[in-house]
Design a protein around this motif. Structure first.
Motif, PDB file in Angstrom:
ATOM      1  N   ILE A 107     -10.941  80.347 -58.145  1.00 38.94           N
ATOM      2  CA  ILE A 107     -10.390  78.995 -58.162  1.00 38.94           C
ATOM      3  C   ILE A 107     -10.857  78.305 -59.439  1.00 38.94           C
ATOM      4  CG2 ILE A 107     -10.536  76.757 -57.028  1.00 38.94           C
ATOM      5  CD1 ILE A 107     -10.583  78.459 -54.387  1.00 38.94           C
ATOM      6  N   ALA A 109      -8.988  75.450 -60.812  1.00 38.39           N
ATOM      7  CA  ALA A 109      -8.449  74.100 -61.001  1.00 38.39           C
ATOM      8  C   ALA A 109      -9.610  73.134 -61.197  1.00 38.39           C
ATOM      9  CB  ALA A 109      -7.609  73.680 -59.810  1.00 38.39           C
ATOM     10  N   SER A 204     -16.787  70.262 -63.610  1.00 36.72           N
ATOM     11  CA  SER A 204     -15.539  70.116 -62.879  1.00 36.72           C
ATOM     12  C   SER A 204     -14.943  68.750 -63.168  1.00 36.72           C
ATOM     13  CB  SER A 204     -15.773  70.278 -61.390  1.00 36.72           C
ATOM     14  OG  SER A 204     -14.542  70.046 -60.740  1.00 36.72           O
ATOM     15  N   GLY A 207     -11.175  67.904 -58.303  1.00 39.14           N
ATOM     16  CA  GLY A 207     -10.863  68.892 -57.274  1.00 39.14           C
ATOM     17  C   GLY A 207     -12.024  69.763 -56.835  1.00 39.14           C
ATOM     18  N   TYR A 208     -13.259  69.276 -56.959  1.00 38.62           N
ATOM     19  CA  TYR A 208     -14.415  70.118 -56.645  1.00 38.62           C
ATOM     20  C   TYR A 208     -14.663  70.238 -55.139  1.00 38.62           C
ATOM     21  CZ  TYR A 208     -15.684  65.438 -58.025  1.00 38.62           C
ATOM     22  OH  TYR A 208     -15.666  64.101 -58.215  1.00 38.62           O
ATOM     23  N   SER A 209     -15.616  71.137 -54.845  1.00 35.81           N
ATOM     24  CA  SER A 209     -15.926  71.514 -53.467  1.00 35.81           C
ATOM     25  C   SER A 209     -16.433  70.344 -52.625  1.00 35.81           C
ATOM     26  CB  SER A 209     -16.979  72.622 -53.528  1.00 35.81           C
ATOM     27  OG  SER A 209     -17.841  72.582 -52.430  1.00 35.81           O
ATOM     28  N   ARG A 462     -10.291  68.347 -48.684  1.00 37.90           N
ATOM     29  CA  ARG A 462     -10.093  68.947 -50.017  1.00 37.90           C
ATOM     30  C   ARG A 462      -9.549  70.370 -49.880  1.00 37.90           C
ATOM     31  NH1 ARG A 462     -15.717  66.771 -52.809  1.00 37.90           N
ATOM     32  NH2 ARG A 462     -15.421  64.658 -52.071  1.00 37.90           N
ATOM     33  N   SER A 464      -8.141  73.783 -52.299  1.00 34.86           N
ATOM     34  CA  SER A 464      -7.845  74.432 -53.587  1.00 34.86           C
ATOM     35  C   SER A 464      -7.236  75.793 -53.294  1.00 34.86           C
ATOM     36  CB  SER A 464      -9.117  74.673 -54.391  1.00 34.86           C
ATOM     37  OG  SER A 464      -9.794  73.476 -54.606  1.00 34.86           O
ATOM     38  N   SER A 476      -3.701  77.864 -60.394  1.00 37.25           N
ATOM     39  CA  SER A 476      -4.626  77.306 -59.428  1.00 37.25           C
ATOM     40  C   SER A 476      -4.217  75.859 -59.140  1.00 37.25           C
ATOM     41  CB  SER A 476      -6.033  77.385 -60.028  1.00 37.25           C
ATOM     42  OG  SER A 476      -7.015  77.277 -59.067  1.00 37.25           O
ATOM     43  N   ALA A 478      -5.169  72.157 -56.827  1.00 35.64           N
ATOM     44  CA  ALA A 478      -6.194  71.487 -56.034  1.00 35.64           C
ATOM     45  C   ALA A 478      -5.712  70.102 -55.635  1.00 35.64           C
ATOM     46  CB  ALA A 478      -7.495  71.369 -56.825  1.00 35.64           C
ATOM     47  N   TRP A 479      -6.133  69.710 -54.457  1.00 38.66           N
ATOM     48  CA  TRP A 479      -5.839  68.372 -53.960  1.00 38.66           C
ATOM     49  C   TRP A 479      -7.031  67.907 -53.156  1.00 38.66           C
ATOM     50  CZ3 TRP A 479      -5.672  67.304 -48.659  1.00 38.66           C
ATOM     51  CH2 TRP A 479      -5.348  65.975 -48.333  1.00 38.66           C
ATOM     52  N   TYR A 523      -2.709  66.829 -64.330  1.00 37.27           N
ATOM     53  CA  TYR A 523      -3.308  66.169 -63.172  1.00 37.27           C
ATOM     54  C   TYR A 523      -2.712  64.800 -62.966  1.00 37.27           C
ATOM     55  CZ  TYR A 523      -5.824  63.843 -66.925  1.00 37.27           C
ATOM     56  OH  TYR A 523      -6.116  63.141 -68.058  1.00 37.27           O
TER      57      TYR A 523
END
Lengths: 714, 209
Positions: A107, A109, A204, A207-209, A462, A464, A476, A478-479, A523
């Protein structure tokens, strides 16, 4: 007796006759043969390697039920029960790719990763140190990546239309309250932590964890080094100070101690400064890094530091730009963290951490005193369940206790304003990482937070996804939702605010081929609930509202080429369209820290014959808005564009047999008079005009010279 | 009768261990004769098979790791080399699980670290040289008479610029020290690690005359 002998003879004779031939072919999912795979019967030596066509054949005298095993790099081990008494022992086996194989989908993004260990990353830790213009500062190097803004008077990172407070730094997973040194007005600050501490960095830009919270725009995730390799002492001599460190390595333990002293007086007396310093920055600092290996795979880490710094500047006053006021800053910062990471059984990974920070910044502005102190203690606990190839489930919780106090003593009024608060932030997150073969990966998670100060909670989903589009390329997406407690300076007056919120939508395409990488990312960010007020520092809670909003949309492009021997370069470009209405903005406008176009070129060239590494960094940023009270339209004025060309050289040599690096760096080779913006007086002069002065770099040209010596025993 | 059965057991036991040594010897010859990455892979695979069958022998894992690392030197690209070394590391980890304090395993660990440098000398050079040297130091600490640490340190020094304490002179001193140790080195058995001597001599002849 005779019978036994007979049996033995029979056994001996009959054994070779029972040998069976096992043969077949090993292929991958596409039907391509896999040469070099190891095919064998478990518990015996009987087996063979596959040939060019993926074929194998071997004989075995084993009887009955056996297990046939196939092992091959990059593929999952295959096991199957076979019966040796069957007539046909021909096996055509399809191996499944292991998802941690080279070139598997990841991943990407939003994320730029720097690591020594992992493959296929964009930057390496050494890149941070050798980037010209970065000045050995983590944030300086990150500022050459797309998505960041050039805001030279701050020295902090501003990501994708976000203010600097929207980027948070995490040290081994622990949120750092004060990642930068306390700053003076319009004087750029630096990161507190040395890049040498970290072996892996993930920047990042969205869209991070779900593990990371309290950051609206961006997360900088720093992972520290493991055990030190060997005993080493080092000395650094720089134009701005001195430093020394010693590292000791035992079998399963290592400890480093270091100390530094900074004094910019000699440097300021040589290089003309644009600002009037009464006391150039002076400071000292000590730090400790401890590592203990626990069992086979566990690691206990601890880091602690204490720093003291003082500086005094004469800076144009708010009411009258002609009249200088003195700003005196004393900062004392204590930071400590300890983390443990280890395996529980074969499938569980546990991470636990504790951190504590205490930052005291005492400002004296003319006769007024402003003392700010922030203490934060945090505990965090994570568990990861790994089913090694298909999925990972992570969940965890954290608790942060924050104690803020500010005492503002206004001399002329003989009045003391005290605005303390305490916030207990509890958070929990869970995340599922799915890897469906080497071509598709997904990360689905959510985060929940509750702040005792706001007495409100938030829940942030979240997601990805990543798909391979070719052997070396991938897309990739992400949202996600991101929440942040309002800044201390507002929260202290108004505890009834809501979390500020940003929603990120990111699409990224990346191709990596032959040591070249190309990335393009687009983005859209939607900002809601930003803090708004009519007048700054109003003590009335109701004056602060969450009705600010904004958006940011843009494209970031990155190209890096390491394919040419001795040469390495990267180019980054970012275009952004953003507006927001927050703070005391009367209308929606482009904030002052945004340039619509940002471009950077970083070039590194090695001269092996003379053991030198040369680096050039070119930075371009289109004009930024500034607030001009003489103009009726809010933030409609723009500065001219910013250009900078910086150069550095690292020369590797030895001094009395000790490995030595001589580092020289110089900025603004184009000799430009760069202007970051303008500041205006609060009051008009007699002609009714608001007077202004330009905000410029601290000096026209920055020069740095350092000698770093490592003393090793061998 | 009882004697008979006993002797049968003994001979069976003996033959299995004899079989192990024979298989190892045969495969060592194959490894030494390997001319292509495929040959080397075959040898590594065979060692891995022996290792999986002989649950408590560290040597087959060791040789499987050694052959995998050697394959890495047979013209693989940087990405493949890293993957190959991951495999070698995985195999060596199995060996050290069985024998935690072993000079030869440390030597091979250092050898794998040195090979990692080839993937990206610029950013890995310093870090992996340090790791390799730490492994060699540990090996020499366990067994000061082992010649291989000196030999491999010399190999690294030869390609290190003089400014960092490398160069021919420094390398030759280590080759010389290795040569003395090689001359007095007696492997524990026919299948115990005993490599590097010829290469050490060749390097000395080429560089230290």
């Amino acid at each position: 007796m005779k019978r036994i002998v007979q049996i033995i003879i029979i056994l001996l004779i009959s054994n070779p006759g029972l040998a069976q031939v096992i043969s077949g072919k090993i292929i991958d999912k596409k039907g391509e043969p896999l040469p070099g795979a190891n095919v064998f019967i478990e518990g015996s030596y009987d087996g063979a390697s596959t040939d060019e066509e993926g074929k194998f054949s071997f004989a075995s005298q084993l009887q009955g039920k056996q297990t046939l095993v196939v092992r091959f790099v990059g593929f999952r081990e295959h096991r199957q029960e076979i019966n040796m008494s069957h007539d046909s022992l021909i096996f055509n086996i399809v191996l499944r790719e292991s998802s941690n194989q080279l070139g598997a989908v990841t991943i990407t993004a939003g994320a730029f990763e720097a690591s020594d260990e992992k493959k296929g990353v964009v930057m390496k830790p050494l890149d941070i140190l050798t980037t010209a213009g970065g000045l050995g500062d983590i944030y300086g190097a990150i500022n050459t990546l797309p998505g960041t803004q050039t805001v030279g008077e701050e020295g902090k990172i501003f990501v994708r239309g976000g203010d600097s407070y929207e980027t948070k730094t995490f040290f081994d997973g622990m949120l750092i309250e004060q990642p930068y040194y306390s700053s003076m007005p319009d004087i750029p600050t630096r990161g507190r932590f040395s890049p040498w501490l970290f072996s892996g960095t993930v920047f990042s830009s969205g869209g991070y964890s779900a593990e990371y919270g309290q950051a609206l725009s961006s997360a900088l995730i720093l992972n520290s080094e493991g055990l030190a390799e060997e005993d080493v002492s080092s000395i650094s001599l720089m134009t701005v100070g001195l430093g020394a460190s010693h590292t000791k390595r035992w079998e399963n333990t290592s400890l480093s101690l270091s100390g530094g002293y900074t004094n910019l007086n000699p440097y300021f007396s040589l290089i003309k400064q644009e600002y009037e310093w009464e006391t150039a920055p002076v400071g000292y600092e000590g730090s400790m890094v401890f590592r203990q290996k626990v069992g086979q795979e566990g690691m206990l880490k601890a880091y602690g530091s204490y720093g003291y710094g003082r500086s005094k500047l004469r800076y144009p006053g708010f009411d009258d730009a002609e009249e200088l006021q003195s700003v005196d800053l004393i900062e004392k910062n204590t930071y400590f963290n300890t983390t443990y990471k280890g395996k529980t059984g074969k499938k569980w990974v546990t991470k636990a951490g504790f951190s504590y920070s205490d930052d005291v910044s005492d400002y004296e502005i003319d006769q007024d005193d402003l003392d700010e102190r922030v203490k934060v203690a945090q505990v965090k606990y994570n568990m990861t369940y790994l089913d090694h190839d298909i999925y990972k489930i992570r969940f965890g919780g954290e608790f942060r206790h924050k104690k803020y106090s500010q005492i503002y003593l206004v001399d002329s009024l003989s009045h003391e304003y005290s605005t303390p608060f305490i916030d207990n932030l509890s958070a929990a997150f869970t995340e599922l990482e799915l890897t469906l073969g080497p071509r598709f990966a997904a990360r689905i998670g959510g985060r929940f937070e509750y702040s005792s100060l706001l007495d409100k909670s938030n829940a942030a989903p979240r997601i990805s996804l990543a798909f391979k589009t070719g052997e070396k390329s991938q897309i990739s997406l992400a949202w996600g939702d991101f929440y942040q407690t309002p800044k201390d300076e507002f929260a202290r007056f108004s505890p009834n605010l809501y979390y500020e919120r940003a929603t990120h939508y990111i699409a990224n395409f990346q191709i990596m081929k032959n040591k070249r990488i190309f990335r393009i990312e687009t983005y859209y960010k939607d900002y809601q609930n930003l803090v708004k007020f009519d007048s700054l520092y109003s003590p009335v809670p109701a004056d602060y509202k969450n009705d600010g909003f904004g958006h940011a949309a843009g494209i970031d492009v990155f190209w890096r080429d390491e394919s040419i021997p001795f040469l390495d370069y990267w180019l980054s470009y970012g275009y952004i369209d953003t507006k927001r209405n927050y703070l005391d903005y009367p209308v929606e406008a482009i904030p002052t820290f945004v340039s619509s176009h940002n471009a950077r070129a970083v070039v590194k060239y090695i001269l092996p014959k003379v053991n030198s590494l040369l680096g050039f960094t070119y930075t371009f940023a289109s004009g930024r808005t500034y607030y001009n009270p003489n103009n009726e339209n809010f933030l409609e004025d723009k500065t001219r564009a910013y250009h900078d060309l910086s150069f550095n050289i690292s020369y590797l040599t030895s001094i009395w047999d000790n490995f030595t690096v001589v580092y020289f760096s110089i900025g603004n080779l184009l000799d430009r008079d760069n202007i970051f913006g303008y500041r205006y007086s609060n009051q008009p002069n007699e002609q009714g005009v608001y007077e202004s002065f330009a905000v410029t770099p601290m000096s026209k040209r920055f020069i740095f010279l350092g000698v770093f010596i490592s003393l090793t025993e061998s | 009768m009882i004697l008979m059965i006993l002797s049968l057991f003994v001979s069976m036991g003996y033959s299995q261990s004899e079989n192990y040594e024979k298989a190892m010897m045969k495969n060592l010859e194959k490894m030494d004769a390997a001319e292509s990455p495929d040959d080397m892979q075959n040898a590594a695979n065979k060692f891995e098979r022996i290792a999986m069958a002989e649950k408590d022998q560290w040597l087959p894992w060791y040789y499987a790791a050694y052959a995998s690392a050697l394959k890495g030197y047979m013209g693989l690209g940087p990405d493949q080399l890293d993957q190959q070394l991951d495999k070698a590391q995985e195999l060596l980890d199995k060996a050290s699980e069985l024998d935690a304090n072993n000079d030869e395993i440390e030597v091979l660990q250092g050898f794998i670290y040195q090979a990692r440098i080839q993937v990206d000398p610029q950013s890995r050079g310093q870090q992996y040289s340090m790791k390799a040297n730490a492994a060699f130091a540990k090996a020499s600490q366990i067994n000061p008479d082992n010649p291989r640490p000196d030999f491999l340190i010399a190999q690294n020094l030869l390609y290190t610029p003089e400014a960092f304490g490398g160069g021919k002179e420094a390398a030759c001193a280590k080759y010389q020290s290795a040569a003395e140790k090689f001359a007095n080195f007696n492997p524990e058995s026919d299948i115990a690690p005993n490599w590097g001597k010829e290469m050490n001599e060749q390097m000395m002849n080429r560089n230290c005359k």
